[in-house]
Design an enzyme around this catalytic site. Structure first.
Site, PDB file in Angstrom:
ATOM      1  N   LEU A 146       0.858  -1.179   0.000  1.00 44.60           N
ATOM      2  CA  LEU A 146       0.000   0.000   0.000  1.00 44.60           C
ATOM      3  C   LEU A 146       0.898   1.234   0.000  1.00 44.60           C
ATOM      4  O   LEU A 146       2.005   1.203   0.545  1.00 44.60           O
ATOM      5  CB  LEU A 146      -0.901   0.029   1.241  1.00 44.60           C
ATOM      6  CG  LEU A 146      -1.930  -1.101   1.390  1.00 44.60           C
ATOM      7  CD1 LEU A 146      -2.698  -0.934   2.701  1.00 44.60           C
ATOM      8  CD2 LEU A 146      -2.887  -1.136   0.210  1.00 44.60           C
ATOM      9  N   ASP A 147       0.408   2.329  -0.603  1.00 47.14           N
ATOM     10  CA  ASP A 147       1.144   3.592  -0.524  1.00 47.14           C
ATOM     11  C   ASP A 147       1.371   3.954   0.940  1.00 47.14           C
ATOM     12  O   ASP A 147       0.585   3.588   1.815  1.00 47.14           O
ATOM     13  CB  ASP A 147       0.344   4.716  -1.177  1.00 47.14           C
ATOM     14  CG  ASP A 147       0.255   4.573  -2.678  1.00 47.14           C
ATOM     15  OD1 ASP A 147       1.029   3.787  -3.246  1.00 47.14           O
ATOM     16  OD2 ASP A 147      -0.605   5.257  -3.277  1.00 47.14           O
ATOM     17  N   GLN A 148       2.414   4.707   1.195  1.00 45.24           N
ATOM     18  CA  GLN A 148       2.714   5.156   2.552  1.00 45.24           C
ATOM     19  C   GLN A 148       1.499   5.808   3.211  1.00 45.24           C
ATOM     20  O   GLN A 148       1.198   5.566   4.384  1.00 45.24           O
ATOM     21  CB  GLN A 148       3.877   6.151   2.516  1.00 45.24           C
ATOM     22  CG  GLN A 148       4.169   6.821   3.851  1.00 45.24           C
ATOM     23  CD  GLN A 148       5.255   7.859   3.743  1.00 45.24           C
ATOM     24  OE1 GLN A 148       6.346   7.578   3.265  1.00 45.24           O
ATOM     25  NE2 GLN A 148       4.970   9.078   4.174  1.00 45.24           N
TER      26      GLN A 148
END
Length: 554
Positions: free
Chosen positions: A401-403
């Protein structure tokens, strides 16, 4: 000072930022917002020049939005004000009374660039004229036609020689039993003479054709020599002009030091110099401030006009300085002034913990908080992968997942489980659902977004829509509800490209409404309101269908 615009008296006592804002990740300070508002008011009412931003009834096909910047400064008398700049050219000019000039003006009529540009234009005209010369084209056409005919004649002659060889061989095979030695030797001698005769005439034909080809080539040789000379001169002059331009673009920093584009990019960083480097608003503003004894306080840049077709730029919204062109330049220019720390060097997961929602002998499912790296980054090692590996050395994330995105992440504890689970993602048998809160009210209730994506080479890690080089990216969506001017949606990503949901939400050809808190494609808030809420897959050992759901915190 003409370019210096003082604030009203009541603003002079406003509390100022303690440090200059880090230009590649920031929220505009109050004083920067005031300066930007004054510039926006000017852009809305000015009659000094005309530029098609695509905001009125002008031809949208010709619309060009523009990045503008303001730099809050104090002059030598302690008066607080600001200066303004635009990126590139505005209304086909580098100079406008409200804005600071470029660091180097290529468009100056008496400058070396315009003079050399005129020479290059003359060379281009001469090359184009020569390439389209009727006599030259006719001679080239005759040569090409004759070469085709010659090739056909040579091929036919060689085929005839080869066929005759086969016939002679067949005769020898037939006659070897019928003829005595003397008769057979006479036959062989006759065939040798025939072979030599055919080879002689074939060589003669090829020589005659080659001679004619050389004659035709010699007729066009003067044209080609002239073209080659003109193109060599053009290349040499273009290179010298570019080198001189790179030397002329010289930037001051807070210590009063000057460095050219060539020094910054080529000599110190060993990087190619990007096109239009030094033409952005930020370098213009800082260079002018240093050159006129103005003390930089804070800076902000915003987009004005219609969004480009590939990038996401919302009218009036603030954006960081670009990385590929500005980061090396500003790395030099910000020396000598006190600048905020780079937030991208800090650990966003400091003080945060993820929650394990399921674990067995081969896999783990966790609920990742927002602003928590999935895997180690360039500057920060702390991440879901690092913390899991500290406990289970062989464990590997099956997806990321994106940060800034929260939600469910699947982790495999063994290599075998990782292969099996990853295969499900590749075959798209895994079902993923993301919940997002959009900045506005979406009219349609559901649909599919197909916008191919690739990385923005000038501004990593941002993504852009690109139908030429982008990878296919597809997202289904459904509206959950609409409240208080915002829309809650569920996204079903068919593909899994970087920032796919964020770009598909924000881009004008997608939903046209950014996700709340999207600091890359919308406006920064307390958090990015995007959450991986649902994951369904087949267990690699039991083959049972596993379904997990975690509601978002927003």
């Amino acid at each position: 000072m003409k370019k210096f615009i003082p604030f009203d008296q009541e603003i002079q006592t406003l509390q100022l930022p303690e440090k200059f804002n880090f230009p590649f990740y920031y929220q505009p300070s109050v004083i920067s917002l005031l300066a930007a508002q004054k510039l926006k008011e000017y852009l809305s009412i000015q009659k000094d020049w005309k530029h098609n931003f695509g905001l009125d009834q002008d031809d949208e096909r010709l619309a060009i939005g523009k990045m503008f910047g303001v730099l809050v400064v104090k002059n030598s008398e302690g008066v607080l004000g600001f200066i303004a700049a635009f990126s590139g050219k505005l209304a086909d000019s580098n100079h406008h009374s409200y804005f600071v000039p470029p660091v180097f003006d290529m468009l100056a009529s008496d400058g070396f660039f315009k003079k050399e540009e005129a020479v290059l234009n003359d060379l281009n005209s001469s090359i184009e004229s020569l390439e389209n010369d009727v006599d030259f084209l006719n001679k080239k056409e005759k040569l090409e036609e004759f070469q085709k005919i010659a090739s056909q004649k040579i091929a036919a002659g060689r085929a005839k020689v080869k066929a005759a060889q086969k016939i002679r061989k067949a005769i020898r095979t037939q006659k070897v039993q019928e003829l005595n030695d003397v008769q057979y030797e006479i036959l062989m001698e006759s065939q040798r003479e025939e072979s030599l005769k055919m080879q002689y005439f074939q060589r003669k034909l090829e020589l005659e054709l080659a001679t004619e080809i050389e004659r035709l080539k010699s007729a066009i040789y003067p044209f080609e020599q002239k073209l080659s000379s003109l193109k060599s001169e053009r290349k040499e002059r273009s290179q010298k002009l570019q080198d001189r331009l790179f030397d002329e673009y010289q930037f001051l920093n807070g210590k009063g030091e000057l460095k050219s584009l060539k020094q910054i990019f080529l000599k110190e960083l060993d990087l190619p110099i990007p096109a239009a480097a030094g033409e952005c608003a930020a370098p213009k503003l800082l260079h002018y401030a240093y050159a006129h004894q103005l003390t930089p306080i804070a800076m902000a840049e915003f987009w004005w006009g219609r969004s480009p077709k590939s990038e996401i730029r919302k009218h009036g919204e603030f954006y960081p300085a670009c990385r590929s062109k500005c980061e090396p330049i500003l790395g030099h220019m910000l020396q000598g002034i006190d600048v905020d720390d780079n937030p991208m060097l800090s650990n966003p997961a400091e003080g945060k913990e993820f929650r394990v929602i399921y674990e067995d002998e081969v896999l783990i499912l966790i609920d990742k908080p927002a602003e928590f790296l999935s895997v180690p980054g360039k500057n920060v090692v702390d991440s879901v992968q690092k913390r899991i590996s500290d406990i289970h050395p062989d464990a590997v994330l099956v997806h990321r997942l994106d940060q800034s995105t929260s939600g469910i992440i699947l982790v495999a504890k063994t290599k075998k489980a990782h292969r099996q689970l990853q295969a499900q993602f590749i075959k798209r048998t895994v079902v993923k659902k993301y919940i997002a809160l959009l900045e506005g009210e979406l009219k349609q209730d559901s649909g599919v977004i197909n916008l191919p994506l690739r990385v923005d080479l000038d501004n990593r890690p941002r993504q852009v829509v690109c139908f030429e080089y982008g990878k296919p990216a597809e997202t289904k969506y459904e509206v959950i509800d609409r409240k208080n001017g915002k829309t809650r949606v569920v996204f079903y990503p068919i593909t899994g490209r970087t920032h796919q949901l964020r770009v598909h939400a924000a881009h004008d050809s997608g939903l046209g409404i950014p996700i709340v808190g999207d600091d890359l494609y919308g406006r920064k808030a307390d958090r990015l309101c995007l959450h991986a809420a649902y994951l369904a897959f087949t267990h690699p050992n039991s083959e049972a269908r596993m379904v997990f759901e975690v509601p978002p915190a927003f």
